[in-house]
Write a protein that holds these residues in place. Structure first.
Motif, mmCIF file in Angstrom:
data_model
loop_
_atom_site.group_PDB
_atom_site.id
_atom_site.type_symbol
_atom_site.label_atom_id
_atom_site.label_comp_id
_atom_site.label_asym_id
_atom_site.label_seq_id
_atom_site.Cartn_x
_atom_site.Cartn_y
_atom_site.Cartn_z
ATOM 1 N N ASP A 108 0.810 -1.223 0.000
ATOM 2 C CA ASP A 108 0.000 0.000 0.000
ATOM 3 C C ASP A 108 0.843 1.273 0.000
ATOM 4 O OD1 ASP A 108 -2.289 -1.643 2.259
ATOM 5 O OD2 ASP A 108 -2.303 -1.551 0.069
ATOM 6 N N SER A 136 -0.788 1.237 -6.647
ATOM 7 C CA SER A 136 -1.448 0.395 -7.657
ATOM 8 C C SER A 136 -0.558 0.149 -8.864
ATOM 9 C CB SER A 136 -2.747 1.041 -8.100
ATOM 10 O OG SER A 136 -2.480 2.294 -8.707
ATOM 11 N N LYS A 153 3.117 -6.583 -8.539
ATOM 12 C CA LYS A 153 2.502 -6.782 -7.229
ATOM 13 C C LYS A 153 2.616 -8.228 -6.750
ATOM 14 C CE LYS A 153 -0.100 -3.872 -5.583
ATOM 15 N NZ LYS A 153 0.090 -2.873 -4.520
#
Length: 119
Positions: free
Chosen positions: A29, A52, A72
């Motif tokens: 995050d 993101s 990710k």
């Protein structure tokens, strides 16, 4: 366990390419920034990528030559550096922050990786 570790540096001729990796475990995050510090100079921001991975920012000095991306699944942020110049020679660091890549010493910092570009 959180981990922030830069790797992939080396010696390259001017005009060449390198890809740096930042292992960023535990920072899903966080925004991740790349910074660099050349001998005798202050640390400067190179790039920043959102949590993101879809928003990126670049220093004017590297815009068009460097690209940052984020995997990710592998918890890794990359810095693809093309058309390298001798003035890109520096120690490169990755940093994690909650909101933006400020370069604050209060942010998380990994060990740097040396990039040397020969003319």
């Amino acid at each position: 366990e959180v981990q922030l570790q830069a790797s992939g540096g080396g010696l390259v001729q001017a005009g060449g390419s390198l890809r740096l990796s930042c292992a960023a475990s535990g920072f899903d995050d966080y925004v991740i920034g790349w910074f660099r510090q050349a001998p005798g100079k202050e640390r400067e921001g190179v790039s920043c990528i959102s949590s993101s991975g879809d928003i990126t920012f670049y220093s004017d000095l590297v815009k068009g030559r460097f690209t940052t991306s984020r995997d990710k699944i592998k918890n890794t942020v990359y810095l693809q550096m093309n058309t390298l110049k001798p003035e890109d020679t520096a120690i490169y660091y990755c940093s994690a922050a909650l909101y933006y890549c400020s370069g604050s010493p209060d942010d998380y910092w990994g060990q740097g990786t040396q990039v040397t570009v020969s003319s």
